[in-house]
Design an enzyme around this catalytic site. Structure first.
Site, mmCIF file in Angstrom:
data_model
loop_
_atom_site.group_PDB
_atom_site.id
_atom_site.type_symbol
_atom_site.label_atom_id
_atom_site.label_comp_id
_atom_site.label_asym_id
_atom_site.label_seq_id
_atom_site.Cartn_x
_atom_site.Cartn_y
_atom_site.Cartn_z
ATOM 1 N N LYS A 286 0.846 -1.192 0.000
ATOM 2 C CA LYS A 286 0.000 0.000 0.000
ATOM 3 C C LYS A 286 0.883 1.244 0.000
ATOM 4 O O LYS A 286 1.850 1.334 0.754
ATOM 5 C CB LYS A 286 -0.909 -0.014 1.229
ATOM 6 C CG LYS A 286 -2.071 0.967 1.172
ATOM 7 C CD LYS A 286 -3.020 0.728 2.341
ATOM 8 C CE LYS A 286 -4.236 1.657 2.250
ATOM 9 N NZ LYS A 286 -5.181 1.435 3.367
ATOM 10 N N GLU A 372 -18.769 -6.495 10.975
ATOM 11 C CA GLU A 372 -19.707 -5.773 11.825
ATOM 12 C C GLU A 372 -20.724 -6.690 12.493
ATOM 13 O O GLU A 372 -21.123 -6.444 13.640
ATOM 14 C CB GLU A 372 -20.435 -4.699 11.002
ATOM 15 C CG GLU A 372 -19.558 -3.549 10.569
ATOM 16 C CD GLU A 372 -18.783 -3.817 9.291
ATOM 17 O OE1 GLU A 372 -18.007 -2.946 8.880
ATOM 18 O OE2 GLU A 372 -18.957 -4.919 8.701
ATOM 19 N N ARG A 400 -24.761 -3.089 8.538
ATOM 20 C CA ARG A 400 -24.383 -4.460 8.178
ATOM 21 C C ARG A 400 -24.596 -5.435 9.331
ATOM 22 O O ARG A 400 -24.572 -6.646 9.133
ATOM 23 C CB ARG A 400 -22.920 -4.485 7.708
ATOM 24 C CG ARG A 400 -22.640 -3.488 6.600
ATOM 25 C CD ARG A 400 -21.216 -3.538 6.116
ATOM 26 N NE ARG A 400 -20.996 -4.700 5.277
ATOM 27 C CZ ARG A 400 -19.956 -4.841 4.456
ATOM 28 N NH1 ARG A 400 -19.054 -3.877 4.370
ATOM 29 N NH2 ARG A 400 -19.815 -5.921 3.740
#
Length: 638
Positions: A286, A372, A400
């Protein structure tokens, strides 16, 4: 911050992905270098998600060089990494409008381009969507291959494994690129992350790179012999691709996701020979190629505008703290006096402020990854076990875990405290991250307490209220961004459950505010006073339970009552209307209006512009008062 644009002679020749077919592999490498420079330059002007896109530059080039989009569907999970893709798919001329009003979305968006086959904003949906495209192809729908590009953090979510399990069972041709950078938004947590790390941690990466490069040319049918290839390429490793193969995928990798000499022949081979589902495990970094991003703690996940040379970000100055930091400090204060308080988040410790909590109480803070549903039920288990859990999630991420809120928390009346960050309209992230629905879906549940902070001082009191509330679940919501600059209490004081507060006494019309629109209400009141109208203003504080005495008093003593909230229809105003109807108040001629977000998804812009488009600014409140009183044509006093 403005900078000179980079020189991009090869990129200048690319208008659409089909133009990549005419480039040699050496030119594709140069294209990747130029694409990285163009991405850095664009995000320096607009701000946005930088590190994720830089990590997939070579992968983006390779996918568009090998596959035939838009006939082939390339689906970017979450969409944080889609900026290089947008540059290559006919949107380079608008790339410096990213996340601005009327400009490009920061995520993939079907209405924006045929090269965005599936919209995203939340994680872990790509494999399910790609499998849907693959089955539609098999059933006579759109032709072409389906390719899902999913990060290692997103792969930790249960939905990704549900999709892989189904894909393995169906056995249809499908490509999943596991973009493994050992980092989602925060450093990844959990057993899956450790498993992926072990896949390549026991041998020098350069050795793996050379082995994988040779294997591509040696194996005529790597997909039909996926298990053997994984064992051969990763000789000496304990696990190989066993997990993915058990799910029914042919496993290929890991490969260096920044080496086009590996990626291009590998993708060409699998595209030519695949008959069933294939997982390609690519190792990336990243922020690759930009030192300030590579060196940042979050690898440049989300950035304000910045100087390309130094990486220094342009930060807005404010005298008020952010709501998120106020929540974190208030929770730390409560936890310092109560060792039963614990905190849970789902891969967003920095975004929710729980990174600060974790520094103080590392054993009492849990980042469960992008999960979640698990976060909510885990919190329920903690509550049932005698702890006082605070489950801190963004409003749209909380959606969610709604079944778990209903079944595992509310029905059992477990005292889980829900800290709902990013409530209301959030700005540049747009509709996918707008917290428009939590008031409605939380306040509809029996036994749930629902609060909204009007300012940062109120938020401190609501954290204290939640900490002290052991009789069932409780939630409090607050927006993104800075507070209003009010004087802060040294310590929070628990509020009386279900009791609002009077803010300003007036006559004729009463405005009952729920949340941070209160500042706009007061600005509207000031403008109305210039017209000789002084509305009564109250802060509801609670959407559930409602302050019946306050609401009925306002209704009896005024000609009109207006509610306002930063949420959709079906929320606070609807509950107030139900109360008034049940009490027969409307029979006495009360004029009632409810100001809510419109029944549409509002595109990204600044929060102020979004609320203006939703007709919820101070001038809109003023106009609503004038309209309900039939006084719209009255001139303002000199």
């Amino acid at each position: 911050m403005s900078q000179d644009r980079p020189q991009t002679p090869v990129l200048d020749r690319v208008r659409l992905p089909s133009d990549l077919k005419a480039l040699s592999d050496r030119e594709l490498q140069q294209l990747a270098d130029e694409l990285r420079a163009e991405t850095i330059s664009a995000v320096s002007v607009t701000g946005g998600h930088l590190g994720a896109g830089l990590g997939v530059v070579e992968l983006t080039v390779a996918l568009h060089a090998v596959f035939d989009s838009p006939r082939d569907k390339i689906i970017w999970d979450v969409g944080h990494q889609c900026y290089p893709h947008k540059i290559l798919t006919g949107r380079r001329d608008r790339i410096r409008t990213l996340r601005m009003g009327g400009g490009l979305s920061g995520f993939t968006k079907r209405s924006e381009s045929p090269y965005d086959p599936f919209g995203a904003g939340h994680s872990s949906t790509s494999i399910s969507a790609a499998l849907g495209f693959a089955m539609a192809r098999e059933l006579g729908g759109d032709p072409g291959d389906a390719v899902a590009v999913i990060g290692d953090g997103a792969m930790s979510a249960g939905m990704a494994f549900e999709a892989m399990n189904n894909a393995g069972h169906l056995g249809k041709r499908l490509f999943v690129i596991l973009n493994d950078n050992e980092m989602s938004i925060a450093p990844p947590t959990g057993a899956l992350s450790s498993y992926l790390t072990r896949l390549y941690s026991e041998a020098p990466f350069q050795d793996l790179k050379s082995i994988a490069k040779g294997a591509v040319g040696l194996l005529p049918s790597p997909l039909q012999e996926g298990a053997r290839r994984a064992k051969d390429v990763l000789k000496g490793m304990a696990l190989g691709g066993t997990l993915f193969e058990k799910l029914g995928f042919s496993y290929v990798g890991p490969v260096d996701g920044h080496d086009l000499d590996q990626l291009l022949p590998l993708l060409r081979t699998v595209k030519q020979r695949a008959t069933g589902p294939v997982l390609i495990h690519a190792i990336t970094r990243k922020g690759k190629g930009y030192a300030p991003a590579e060196g940042a703690a979050d690898r440049g996940h989300a950035r304000a505008r910045f100087d390309v040379i130094t990486g220094e970000q342009a930060k807005s100055k404010s005298n008020a703290p952010s709501y998120t930091s106020v929540f974190a400090k208030a929770l730390i204060d409560q936890a310092s006096r109560d060792d039963k308080i614990v905190a849970i988040t789902a891969a967003m410790p920095d975004g929710t402020g729980l990174n600060l909590f974790a520094e103080q109480f590392p054993r009492r803070c849990f980042d469960v990854g992008i999960a979640e549903q698990h976060a909510v039920t885990f919190a329920a288990g903690l509550a049932a076990g005698g702890m006082r859990p605070f489950c801190a999630l963004y409003s749209t991420f909380l959606q969610r875990g709604y079944d778990q809120i209903v079944h595992d928390v509310a029905i059992q009346r477990l005292p889980v405290r829900f800290a709902i960050d990013r409530a209301g309209l959030v700005g540049a992230d747009g509709a996918t991250h707008a917290g428009a629905f939590d008031i409605g879906f939380m306040a509809s549940l029996p036994g749930m307490v629902v609060m909204a902070a009007a300012d940062e001082a109120e938020l401190v009191h609501m954290v204290a209220t939640a900490a002290a509330h052991d009789d069932g679940p409780i939630a409090f919501r607050f927006p993104r961004g800075e507070g209003t600059g009010v004087e802060m209490p040294e310590r929070g004081t628990p509020l009386e459950i279900g009791k609002g507060r009077m803010v300003a006494e007036g006559s004729r019309v009463a405005i009952l505010s729920f949340g941070t629109r209160l500042a706009e209400v007061m600005a509207a009141r000031e403008a109305l006073q210039a017209r000789g109208i002084a509305p009564t203003v109250a802060d509801a504080r609670f959407a559930k339970p409602l302050d019946r005495d306050l609401i009925l008093s306002l209704a009896r003593e005024h000609e009109a009552l207006i509610t306002i909230e930063e949420g959709a229809v079906g929320g606070f105003g609807s509950h107030v209307a139900q109360l008034l109807a049940d009490e027969g108040v409307f029979d006495n001629g009360l004029k009632f209006r409810s100001m809510v977000l419109p029944d549409t998804f509002i595109d990204h812009d600044s929060p102020a512009a979004m609320y203006a488009s939703a007709a919820m600014s101070a001038s809109d409140i003023e106009a609503r008062v004038l309209d309900v009183l039939g006084a719209a044509r009255l001139p303002a006093r000199a």
